[in-house]
Design an enzyme around this catalytic site. Structure first.
Site: not given
Length: 659
Positions: A396, A398, A420-424, A465
């Protein structure tokens, strides 16, 4: 100071002496030029030269080094012509950044150096990427990257070391521990006693050296590099040293106790090595004076050439063009008429698979994308077909993985990074907007990286998410942004994005994955990035939209019995198709811009402004917008539905039609 010459010859010792003397003499000259106003800023490495010079000379010339702003000795040890180096300091065109960046904020593949950005930490992951490329190509090489003790407090330090350890990357992390991060002493930066304590925690080897002892640094790095080439793995080397001048000259040194200067002055790396060679009769007074005269002449020649070079003349078009690596996209048509009904999610998977076949240098990276196939199962089965070297589960981290993508680009490789999700993506924001987006403009190094962004609301997943965050990147020159709304576009645009040598943000709406399908070509094909698509012809009102908005507009068109809508799907957001927008405005004279992202600061505002400025004579009504509420994305379905613009879309359309 104790020196152990081992079996080094006199000639080797003299070469080391010349190498450490050169940056010292340049610095002394630069300090004079700074006082004369001929350069604007200087970050002094006086007192720390042994680390830069020893490290650089210990590596092979084609092994990459990623220095900081106090590592002049790296650049001089790689034989960079001094006139170009001095031109860089002065912002001249003949420098390495055409006057666009300063001091050591540049790279040069010719000399295998990748310079820093001011954020310090992100370059650690770039070193990981270069090392990964070497590892994948079975090259027995090592990459060395510098960090100061202050910069090591950043999260990028942890991420880079962690990924390097997990993946067994051949990287030397050289920590210059000079006791201060600008003015903040070490005891206010960290609690541990020494950086080598961190090595075992990451599962990597760690060594400590006297950073002012040139021979010790050189020999330690040389042996470490030889070992790593045969047995690839990361290593941490902590070099104990001291900065004899301010963080930069303007900041001064009043915050440092005077006794520290007195203590470390006795450990001066240049003076002590010179004294050692004189006492050992390796160096004579005559030879020493001759070397200094030779270096002085080289420095003055370089300065005169740099001073004679004019300042850059701004060329607006060149400035704009250089944000991106030149690329003339050639649209590829399917090789046959064969088609298959595919869902949105399958089209994305199809594009990834075919691009992996087309580009053997392409590597996929993301959390859980290997055996598990990713949380949306897009890469399911890829490990069996392409192997774990090319389909890589990531920690994890990014920021580190995005930086690795840039590092791989330095070595001519392509990468796809899945959020994994655009938010991250916010955890790696700086790498994208400051490193990937700016590297070509700054020193001509493209970032051949595609960032896949599963985006959007509608699944009651809450604030973290469900965000539509394309506007975060729309404001950043150097990036490209695509946002397909159909399986056909999803495949063609992803193939095009992976083909493009520039960084591309690829947005894919999660709620479209398994809800829509379409017959699409089985073969590889591409769609032009920057080209919009007319979804529906109409005469009463134009809706300009993208992503999920296309489907909301199409549904509304079916529900309306007394109105004709012209629907334009932008598909690409950066660049966006201005000519198609102009044509769409002309079709109806009434324009509504629709997007799922929140209203304030959204992409619709920029398009509306452009229409008002360039298409005013075509309008029969003010340009309107409809978007999500200016709130975070709520969790409960009733709240989420109110947040989204779908219900307000009909009201806005009816208002526009009656204008």
């Amino acid at each position: 100071m104790n020196y152990n010459r081992k079996d080094y010859t006199d000639d080797e010792l003299l070469a080391l002496y010349k190498a450490i003397l050169k940056p010292r003499m340049i610095e002394e000259r630069m300090l004079v030029l700074l006082r004369q106003g001929k350069i604007s800023k200087w970050f002094s490495g006086i007192g720390q030269e042994a680390i830069s010079v020893g490290s650089a000379l210990a590596l092979e010339q084609d092994e990459y080094i990623l220095p900081l702003h106090r590592n002049l000795g790296v650049f001089t040890s790689r034989d960079i012509p001094l006139d170009r180096l001095f031109a860089q300091f002065q912002g001249k065109t003949t420098g390495f950044t055409k006057g666009r960046d300063r001091s050591f904020h540049f790279g040069t593949n010719e000399h295998h150096i990748v310079g820093m950005i001011s954020h310090l930490g992100p370059q650690l992951a770039v070193a990981d990427g270069i090392a990964l490329a070497d590892l994948l190509e079975n090259k027995e090489k090592v990459t060395l990257v510098f960090s100061g003790d202050g910069g090591a407090s950043e999260g990028d330090f942890h991420e880079a070391l962690n990924v390097a350890a997990v993946w067994g990357l051949p990287v030397i992390f050289m920590i210059e521990n000079n006791g201060y991060g600008l003015s903040t002493p070490s005891n206010e930066q960290f609690k541990f006693n020494q950086f080598i304590d961190k090595g075992p925690a990451y599962g990597i080897d760690a060594l400590q050296v006297d950073g002012n002892n040139l021979l010790e640094v050189y020999d330690t790095v040389r042996q470490a590099a030889a070992s790593i080439r045969k047995n690839p793995r990361p290593m941490l080397i902590e070099a104990m040293t001291f900065r004899m001048r301010g963080h930069e000259e303007a900041s001064g040194t009043k915050y440092v106790p005077q006794e520290l200067f007195e203590k470390w002055a006795k450990k001066d790396p240049v003076e002590n090595f010179e004294k050692y060679l004189l006492e050992g009769l390796v160096l004579t007074q005559k030879t020493m004076e001759s070397i200094k005269e030779e270096l002085k002449a080289e420095i003055e020649d370089g300065l005169q050439t740099a001073f004679a070079t004019p300042m850059p003349v701004a060329d607006r078009q060149e400035e704009i063009d250089d944000m991106y690596k030149p690329f003339d996209q050639e649209i590829i048509q399917p090789a046959s008429d064969a088609k298959t009904e595919r869902r949105f999610v399958d089209a994305i998977s199809d594009a990834l698979r075919q691009s992996m076949e087309r580009y053997p240098e392409l590597v996929l990276m993301g959390q859980d994308i290997a055996e598990y196939g990713g949380v949306f199962k897009i890469t399911e089965g890829f490990v069996e077909k392409f192997g774990k070297d090319r389909v890589r589960n990531t920690p994890l981290c990014e920021s580190a993985i995005l930086g690795i993508g840039l590092g791989m680009s330095v070595r001519g490789q392509k990468s796809m990074v899945e959020m994994q999700f655009a938010d991250f993506v916010s955890a790696g924001f700086s790498q994208i907007v400051n490193n990937l987006a700016k590297s070509h403009y700054r020193w001509g190094q493209n970032a051949d990286v595609v960032v896949r962004m599963p985006t959007g609301a509608g699944s009651a997943a809450g604030p973290f998410h469900s965000q539509s965050n394309e506007a975060w990147f729309f404001h950043t020159p150097g990036l490209k942004i695509v946002y397909p709304s159909s399986p056909y576009d999803a495949k063609g645009l992803l193939n095009a994005a992976l083909e493009d040598p520039n960084p591309v943000m690829y947005f894919e709406h999660k709620m479209l994955y398994r809800s829509i399908s379409q017959e699409i070509p089985d073969d590889y094909y591409t769609i032009e990035i920057g080209k919009a698509r007319t979804v529906a012809e109409g005469t009463d009102l134009t809706i300009i939209t993208y992503g999920m908005g296309v489907h909301w507009a199409k549904q509304l068109q079916q529900e309306l019995t007394d109105a004709s809508l012209y629907i334009l799907d932008l598909r690409s957001l950066l660049p966006w198709d201005k000519e198609a927008v102009r044509e769409a405005v002309a079709k109806t004279g009434r324009v509504l811009i629709l997007h799922e992202d929140t209203l304030t600061g959204g992409i619709g505002g920029e398009i509306a402004a452009w229409i008002g400025e360039n298409c005013f004579e075509l309008l029969d009504a003010p340009v309107a917008r409809v978007a999500s509420l200016d709130t975070a994305v709520p969790f409960a379905p009733p709240l989420e539905q109110e947040f989204l613009p779908k219900q307000r879309l009909r009201e806005k359309v009816e208002t526009m039609l009656s204008y």
